[in-house]
Scaffold this motif. Structure first.
Motif, PDB file in Angstrom:
ATOM      1  N   GLY A  51      49.243  57.743  22.619  1.00 38.70           N
ATOM      2  CA  GLY A  51      48.697  57.457  24.354  1.00 38.70           C
ATOM      3  C   GLY A  51      48.307  58.878  24.927  1.00 38.70           C
ATOM      4  O   GLY A  51      47.405  58.942  25.561  1.00 38.70           O
ATOM      5  N   THR A  56      45.017  55.014  26.142  1.00 44.62           N
ATOM      6  CA  THR A  56      45.946  53.791  26.004  1.00 44.62           C
ATOM      7  C   THR A  56      45.375  52.623  24.979  1.00 44.62           C
ATOM      8  O   THR A  56      46.289  51.978  24.231  1.00 44.62           O
ATOM      9  CB  THR A  56      45.668  52.779  27.301  1.00 44.62           C
ATOM     10  N   LYS A  57      43.999  52.533  24.695  1.00 46.43           N
ATOM     11  CA  LYS A  57      43.544  51.848  23.673  1.00 46.43           C
ATOM     12  C   LYS A  57      44.014  52.070  22.311  1.00 46.43           C
ATOM     13  O   LYS A  57      44.387  51.135  21.593  1.00 46.43           O
ATOM     14  CB  LYS A  57      41.914  51.886  23.730  1.00 46.43           C
TER      15      LYS A  57
END
Length: 123
Positions: A51, A56-57
């Motif tokens: 992260g 985030t992905k």
């Protein structure tokens, strides 16, 4: 992976393992030791580090993939327990459990991927 990432993984993972061990020594409830032995420190550390480094992905992909490893963890625990009861050989039982974890995790992941592809084709 740079040295700072490696150090953070060592610090977070090592702290979780040390805390788990301290709980097993101090706690009057021995079942608590087993519960903390399954603490997902590696997964959490991986999600945090990815992260921070990649967003985030990619962290969500790591977390999503960890489900297969955790299901495999259940199979590992069952395999070790049954093997220990049957053979009374802890080295063999742990080895058998780890192999069971890897095979089951990869198998579940592969089956899930195939089911997803099949569902997409039917749409």
């Amino acid at each position: 992976m740079n040295k700072q990432d490696l150090f953070m993984r060592f610090l977070l993972g090592g702290s979780a393992v040390s805390l788990s061990y301290l709980i097993t020594v101090v706690s009057p409830w021995k079942i608590l030791a087993g519960i903390f032995a399954a603490f997902p420190a590696v997964m959490l550390t991986a999600v945090i580090m990815v992260g921070i480094a990649s967003g985030t992905k990619k962290a969500a992909n790591i977390a999503r993939g960890s489900v297969y490893g955790m299901i495999g963890g259940i199979i590992c625990v069952i395999a070790v327990l049954l093997s220990l009861q049957g053979t009374n050989n802890w080295i063999f039982s742990i080895t058998f459990g780890l192999i069971s974890w890897l095979v089951s995790s990869v198998t579940i992941s592969t089956l899930r991927e195939r089911m997803t592809k099949k569902a997409i084709r039917q749409i």
